[in-house]
Motif scaffolding. Sequence first.
Motif, mmCIF file in Angstrom:
data_model
loop_
_atom_site.group_PDB
_atom_site.id
_atom_site.type_symbol
_atom_site.label_atom_id
_atom_site.label_comp_id
_atom_site.label_asym_id
_atom_site.label_seq_id
_atom_site.Cartn_x
_atom_site.Cartn_y
_atom_site.Cartn_z
ATOM 1 N N PHE A 43 0.829 -1.210 0.000
ATOM 2 C CA PHE A 43 0.000 0.000 0.000
ATOM 3 C C PHE A 43 0.860 1.255 0.000
ATOM 4 O O PHE A 43 0.597 2.207 -0.754
ATOM 5 C CB PHE A 43 -0.916 -0.010 1.213
ATOM 6 N N LEU A 44 1.902 1.293 0.827
ATOM 7 C CA LEU A 44 2.776 2.466 0.884
ATOM 8 C C LEU A 44 3.500 2.678 -0.447
ATOM 9 O O LEU A 44 3.770 3.819 -0.840
ATOM 10 C CB LEU A 44 3.796 2.304 2.017
ATOM 11 N N ALA A 45 3.804 1.577 -1.136
ATOM 12 C CA ALA A 45 4.471 1.700 -2.430
ATOM 13 C C ALA A 45 3.522 2.205 -3.509
ATOM 14 O O ALA A 45 3.962 2.842 -4.481
ATOM 15 C CB ALA A 45 5.061 0.355 -2.838
ATOM 16 N N LEU A 46 2.228 1.955 -3.343
ATOM 17 C CA LEU A 46 1.250 2.321 -4.382
ATOM 18 C C LEU A 46 0.504 3.612 -4.102
ATOM 19 O O LEU A 46 -0.108 4.170 -5.020
ATOM 20 C CB LEU A 46 0.215 1.191 -4.535
ATOM 21 N N VAL A 47 0.526 4.083 -2.852
ATOM 22 C CA VAL A 47 -0.344 5.204 -2.494
ATOM 23 C C VAL A 47 -0.020 6.464 -3.295
ATOM 24 O O VAL A 47 -0.907 7.284 -3.570
ATOM 25 C CB VAL A 47 -0.252 5.470 -0.971
ATOM 26 N N TYR A 48 1.231 6.633 -3.695
ATOM 27 C CA TYR A 48 1.590 7.799 -4.502
ATOM 28 C C TYR A 48 0.888 7.769 -5.861
ATOM 29 O O TYR A 48 0.604 8.814 -6.447
ATOM 30 C CB TYR A 48 3.107 7.849 -4.687
ATOM 31 N N PHE A 49 0.593 6.575 -6.342
ATOM 32 C CA PHE A 49 -0.051 6.417 -7.655
ATOM 33 C C PHE A 49 -1.547 6.145 -7.522
ATOM 34 O O PHE A 49 -2.161 5.572 -8.426
ATOM 35 C CB PHE A 49 0.604 5.247 -8.412
ATOM 36 N N ALA A 50 -2.133 6.568 -6.404
ATOM 37 C CA ALA A 50 -3.543 6.268 -6.140
ATOM 38 C C ALA A 50 -4.456 6.805 -7.239
ATOM 39 O O ALA A 50 -5.365 6.106 -7.710
ATOM 40 C CB ALA A 50 -3.953 6.838 -4.783
ATOM 41 N N ASN A 51 -4.230 8.027 -7.673
ATOM 42 C CA ASN A 51 -5.085 8.613 -8.715
ATOM 43 C C ASN A 51 -4.906 7.893 -10.053
ATOM 44 O O ASN A 51 -5.884 7.701 -10.800
ATOM 45 C CB ASN A 51 -4.777 10.096 -8.873
ATOM 46 N N ASP A 52 -3.679 7.477 -10.352
ATOM 47 C CA ASP A 52 -3.442 6.740 -11.594
ATOM 48 C C ASP A 52 -4.124 5.370 -11.557
ATOM 49 O O ASP A 52 -4.665 4.913 -12.574
ATOM 50 C CB ASP A 52 -1.939 6.562 -11.822
ATOM 51 N N ILE A 53 -4.099 4.726 -10.395
ATOM 52 C CA ILE A 53 -4.757 3.425 -10.255
ATOM 53 C C ILE A 53 -6.258 3.570 -10.453
ATOM 54 O O ILE A 53 -6.896 2.758 -11.137
ATOM 55 C CB ILE A 53 -4.433 2.804 -8.881
ATOM 56 N N TYR A 54 -6.816 4.619 -9.858
ATOM 57 C CA TYR A 54 -8.256 4.829 -10.033
ATOM 58 C C TYR A 54 -8.579 5.126 -11.498
ATOM 59 O O TYR A 54 -9.586 4.642 -12.029
ATOM 60 C CB TYR A 54 -8.751 5.982 -9.152
ATOM 61 N N GLY A 55 -7.731 5.894 -12.152
ATOM 62 C CA GLY A 55 -7.956 6.174 -13.568
ATOM 63 C C GLY A 55 -7.912 4.914 -14.413
ATOM 64 O O GLY A 55 -8.699 4.763 -15.361
#
Length: 238
Positions: free
Chosen positions: A22-34
């Motif tokens: 989660f900590l590794a992905l949280v920066y890309f949260a908006n990209d993941i949602y997109g």
Amino acid sequence: MSHLVELRNRLMRALASILLIFLALVYFANDIYGFVATPLLANLPENANMIATDVTAPFFAPFKLTLFAALFLAFPFILHQVWGFIAPGLYQNEKKVLMPILAASVILFYSGIAFCYYLVMPIVLGFFTGIGPDVMTISPDISSYLSFVLKLFFAFGIAFEIPVAIMLLCWSGATTKESLKEKRPYVVVGAFVIAMFLTPPDVLSQTLLAIPMLALFELGLLLAGFYQKNTDSEEVKN
């Protein structure tokens, strides 16, 4: 007490793996949602956009999705921890039998999510966005869409584990391939009932889940036949 300590350690490792991903992905949260919203955006009318009806939704919706993405990605490691806890209590021949099933469960889980994203969601979303009247403006809420997507991902990920469940039931002696074949009409009805509870309340989603469940049931019967045959031969050798 040693078993409880071991269980606690395994649970802590599983939770730690989810947290690290989660900590590794949280920066890309908006990209993941997109990325997850792509099937919907591809079917929206021109100039139509998603909306947020809650002030906190633009933050919490991608945050929540990233947390679930971390859980899905950590699934193999979580199963590894489960295996590490139960493996010491198994015989060597049982380990040889169950290890391929464990690997198959991971593959099937991700296959279910991929099947949902690349095949089911475009069909379902294309149907619902195109069936409304022309005077209607489509502006889906990001939180509602997230709940819809997560429910579908979970439903298809679990449903694709049917072959593994059948193989385990036949291997454990809880049932047999012949007995399951006799119950096929009930399985057909049960597949649609289960799909009704796992998917959003629409017939299309339920049907698109029930049909693969029935196909996976037949695949499980096929594999269980080979599985039972191999098990019987091993017992004869022993």
